[in-house]
Design an enzyme around this catalytic site. Sequence first.
Site, mmCIF file in Angstrom:
data_model
loop_
_atom_site.group_PDB
_atom_site.id
_atom_site.type_symbol
_atom_site.label_atom_id
_atom_site.label_comp_id
_atom_site.label_asym_id
_atom_site.label_seq_id
_atom_site.Cartn_x
_atom_site.Cartn_y
_atom_site.Cartn_z
ATOM 1 N N LYS A 262 0.723 -1.146 0.259
ATOM 2 C CA LYS A 262 -0.140 -0.106 -0.073
ATOM 3 C C LYS A 262 0.337 1.448 -0.047
ATOM 4 C CE LYS A 262 -1.683 3.354 2.481
ATOM 5 N NZ LYS A 262 -2.011 4.396 1.542
ATOM 6 N N GLU B 130 8.581 15.560 16.451
ATOM 7 C CA GLU B 130 9.432 15.781 14.470
ATOM 8 C C GLU B 130 8.345 16.540 13.946
ATOM 9 O OE1 GLU B 130 7.749 12.182 12.643
ATOM 10 O OE2 GLU B 130 10.819 11.662 11.104
ATOM 11 N N GLU C 171 8.772 1.053 11.500
ATOM 12 C CA GLU C 171 10.015 1.932 11.470
ATOM 13 C C GLU C 171 9.216 3.356 11.610
ATOM 14 O OE1 GLU C 171 12.256 4.731 9.894
ATOM 15 O OE2 GLU C 171 11.894 3.579 8.460
ATOM 16 N N TYR D 62 -4.762 -2.763 15.511
ATOM 17 C CA TYR D 62 -4.691 -3.724 14.198
ATOM 18 C C TYR D 62 -4.653 -5.002 14.865
ATOM 19 C CZ TYR D 62 -5.552 0.988 11.934
ATOM 20 O OH TYR D 62 -6.093 2.039 11.559
ATOM 21 N N CYS E 169 12.621 10.528 7.803
ATOM 22 C CA CYS E 169 13.265 10.273 10.155
ATOM 23 C C CYS E 169 14.194 10.575 9.942
ATOM 24 C CB CYS E 169 12.500 8.745 9.695
ATOM 25 S SG CYS E 169 13.383 7.525 8.340
HETATM 26 P P1 NDP Z 1 1.268 8.056 8.620
HETATM 27 O O1 NDP Z 1 2.112 7.364 9.207
HETATM 28 O O2 NDP Z 1 0.042 9.032 8.251
HETATM 29 O O3 NDP Z 1 1.317 7.007 7.006
HETATM 30 C C1 NDP Z 1 2.123 6.298 6.802
HETATM 31 C C2 NDP Z 1 1.610 5.197 5.983
HETATM 32 O O4 NDP Z 1 0.757 4.533 6.805
HETATM 33 C C3 NDP Z 1 0.831 5.813 4.606
HETATM 34 O O5 NDP Z 1 0.830 4.587 3.818
HETATM 35 C C4 NDP Z 1 -1.137 6.496 5.114
HETATM 36 O O6 NDP Z 1 -1.913 6.258 4.255
HETATM 37 C C5 NDP Z 1 -1.055 4.886 6.123
HETATM 38 N N1 NDP Z 1 -2.376 5.254 6.886
HETATM 39 C C6 NDP Z 1 -2.712 6.303 7.477
HETATM 40 N N2 NDP Z 1 -3.582 6.490 8.262
HETATM 41 C C7 NDP Z 1 -3.420 5.007 8.451
HETATM 42 C C8 NDP Z 1 -4.214 4.466 9.152
HETATM 43 N N3 NDP Z 1 -5.416 4.832 10.313
HETATM 44 N N4 NDP Z 1 -3.960 3.240 9.100
HETATM 45 C C9 NDP Z 1 -4.023 2.495 8.490
HETATM 46 N N5 NDP Z 1 -2.483 3.197 7.409
HETATM 47 C C10 NDP Z 1 -3.202 4.001 7.563
HETATM 48 O O7 NDP Z 1 2.563 9.298 7.749
HETATM 49 P P2 NDP Z 1 1.985 10.778 7.045
HETATM 50 O O8 NDP Z 1 2.106 10.506 5.253
HETATM 51 O O9 NDP Z 1 0.457 11.510 7.517
HETATM 52 O O10 NDP Z 1 3.203 11.417 7.626
HETATM 53 C C11 NDP Z 1 2.679 12.007 9.192
HETATM 54 C C12 NDP Z 1 4.247 12.219 9.911
HETATM 55 O O11 NDP Z 1 4.278 11.420 9.937
HETATM 56 C C13 NDP Z 1 5.652 13.001 8.880
HETATM 57 O O12 NDP Z 1 4.935 13.948 9.393
HETATM 58 C C14 NDP Z 1 6.357 12.888 9.950
HETATM 59 O O13 NDP Z 1 6.142 12.827 10.841
HETATM 60 C C15 NDP Z 1 5.651 11.187 9.912
HETATM 61 N N6 NDP Z 1 6.476 10.581 8.834
HETATM 62 C C16 NDP Z 1 7.333 9.130 9.061
HETATM 63 C C17 NDP Z 1 8.142 8.922 8.127
HETATM 64 C C18 NDP Z 1 9.476 7.682 8.386
HETATM 65 O O14 NDP Z 1 9.951 7.460 7.466
HETATM 66 N N7 NDP Z 1 9.185 6.838 9.925
HETATM 67 C C19 NDP Z 1 7.790 8.883 6.766
HETATM 68 C C20 NDP Z 1 6.214 9.502 6.830
HETATM 69 C C21 NDP Z 1 5.534 9.684 7.665
HETATM 70 P P3 NDP Z 1 -2.297 7.639 3.524
HETATM 71 O O15 NDP Z 1 -1.111 8.534 2.910
HETATM 72 O O16 NDP Z 1 -3.133 6.533 2.446
HETATM 73 O O17 NDP Z 1 -2.855 8.094 4.935
#
Ligand code: NDP
Length: 500
Positions: free
Chosen positions: A190, A397, A266, A254, A301
């Site tokens: 996904k 962050e 991660e 979940y 990250c």
């Molecule tokens: P999220 O954690 O929201 O998203 C990561 C993945 O999880 C995406 O595929 C997202 O889908 C999915 N997801 C989101 N909500 C749900 C849910 N309720 N149930 C199941 N899956 C879900 O990260 P964001 O992209 O929104 O970023 C938000 C913050 O997270 C950033 O600003 C940063 O601080 C952190 N982040 C950290 C990362 C890392 O590399 N460790 C990478 C990205 C973000 P969808 O995008 O469709 O919502």
Amino acid sequence: MTLTRDRAHAIADSLSPNGLAFIDGKFTDAQHGATFDTINPATATLVAKVAHCSAADVDRAVEAARRAFTSGTWSRCAPEDRKAVLLKLAQLVRDNADELAVLESIDSGKTLTDCLNEIGREVPNFFQWYAELADKSFGKVAPTGENALALIVKEPAGVVGLVLPWNFPLLMAAWKMAPALAAGCSVLVKPAEQTPLSVLRLATLAQEAGIPDGVLNVLPGLGETTGQAIGRHRDIDIVSFTGSTEVGGYFLRYAGESNLKVVGLEMGGKSPFIILDDADLSDDLIEHAAMSAFWNGGQNCSANMRQLVDRTLADDFAERVTARAQAFVVGDPLDPATHIGAMVTQEHQARVMGYIQTGTREGARLLAGGEASGPGCFISPAVFSGVNPGMTIAREEIFGPVLGIVPVGGMDEALRIACDTDYGLHATVFTRDIDRAIHMARRLPCGTVSVNGFSEGDIKTPFGGYKRSGSLARDNGTEAVDQYVQTKTIWISTRLPGNA
Ligand code: NDP
């Protein structure tokens, strides 16, 4: 060869991205035809309409994945056969790197330079490295007496859900897909809703390389629907997730409320970049400091945003890192001269700008940058000095180009402040004293410590976090394969002559 700006724009104009889901070897609409838009954050224009997969689509994909897994066409084939297919996939990615890089750039706002580096080099190397590992991983024989032969073997764990972030769309796909597929699992990927297109394009290359139907499924969609359906599915054995700490926690819930699937996490970070008083403030150090914070627009990250600098060096450091930050070119991601592209969405741009305002309000001094511009989602790299460890910009962050300089009085104070965080993903230490370097590396509670240079390591070294940055699971290295295999003991009783 580097693409010119004109050539990159010409490729972008010629693309007609596919937004269909990839299930059981076929591109398909989501059930009921639901779609969502993916927007180019550099131009605020629509790139494509993309299938929004529902729980029913996840069901279909899991059925296909399970069928493929049970059939054994991939899960039980000779490892050298899996290797051959994954090596072919690596080559196909290399052959199509320009197109994939432009596609990823317009979908994410990342610079073409970064996309080419990741997709032309790192992504295929991941497929190649785990392909090569597939037929070189041995089991064990336990030390028994002569009345038994005990084999410890690794088996592919089953159907795996890979839930991806938007900051390195194809690279994170490769980090997870390559070891999972090399191990023999069937996978559902996904991609993040902001950046689904390059992974969907990868599916066509995977099929061309010979991945059997059902073994790879790509399900674009929103987290709350598609992501949650994967997290709660009772016939998915493992989820490997990269993203925010908050959503990582949802996946544990979940799993607890469904089939207790194994969850590898991660997540976020607030990583320190520590400069001790004996460090040489060379141009090289300044370059590492700036890149550790501003690479990928700070949307990383392991970005080192808390720069803990010994008080004796702090003013000099602030002046020089500010000058370096001001030299970054922010703008058109498709121009090879650009260093920082667009923030991934308008909402994210607004979120980062909110942190910059909070930093100023709480008393930190903005030395440079921190300006938003449009119509795309751009922010010039911000440098704050006089940051106090209790300030919001030192604790949360931000995931954008915001570097904060925290003056510290000696190594012990640097260590104490560095450790005073919920996160534990990464840290960098600069010192000329090897004993202090080793002391700091051993005491910092995080998955990766780099000394005298900012580095996340490479394909051969495990990557993951302590505390709220991760679970025990690791991406990369041989450790990544451990996420996707089960360990089985086969105990064979023997009846030796005279030993009955
Ligand atoms: P999220 O954690 O929201 O998203 C990561 C993945 O999880 C995406 O595929 C997202 O889908 C999915 N997801 C989101 N909500 C749900 C849910 N309720 N149930 C199941 N899956 C879900 O990260 P964001 O992209 O929104 O970023 C938000 C913050 O997270 C950033 O600003 C940063 O601080 C952190 N982040 C950290 C990362 C890392 O590399 N460790 C990478 C990205 C973000 P969808 O995008 O469709 O919502």
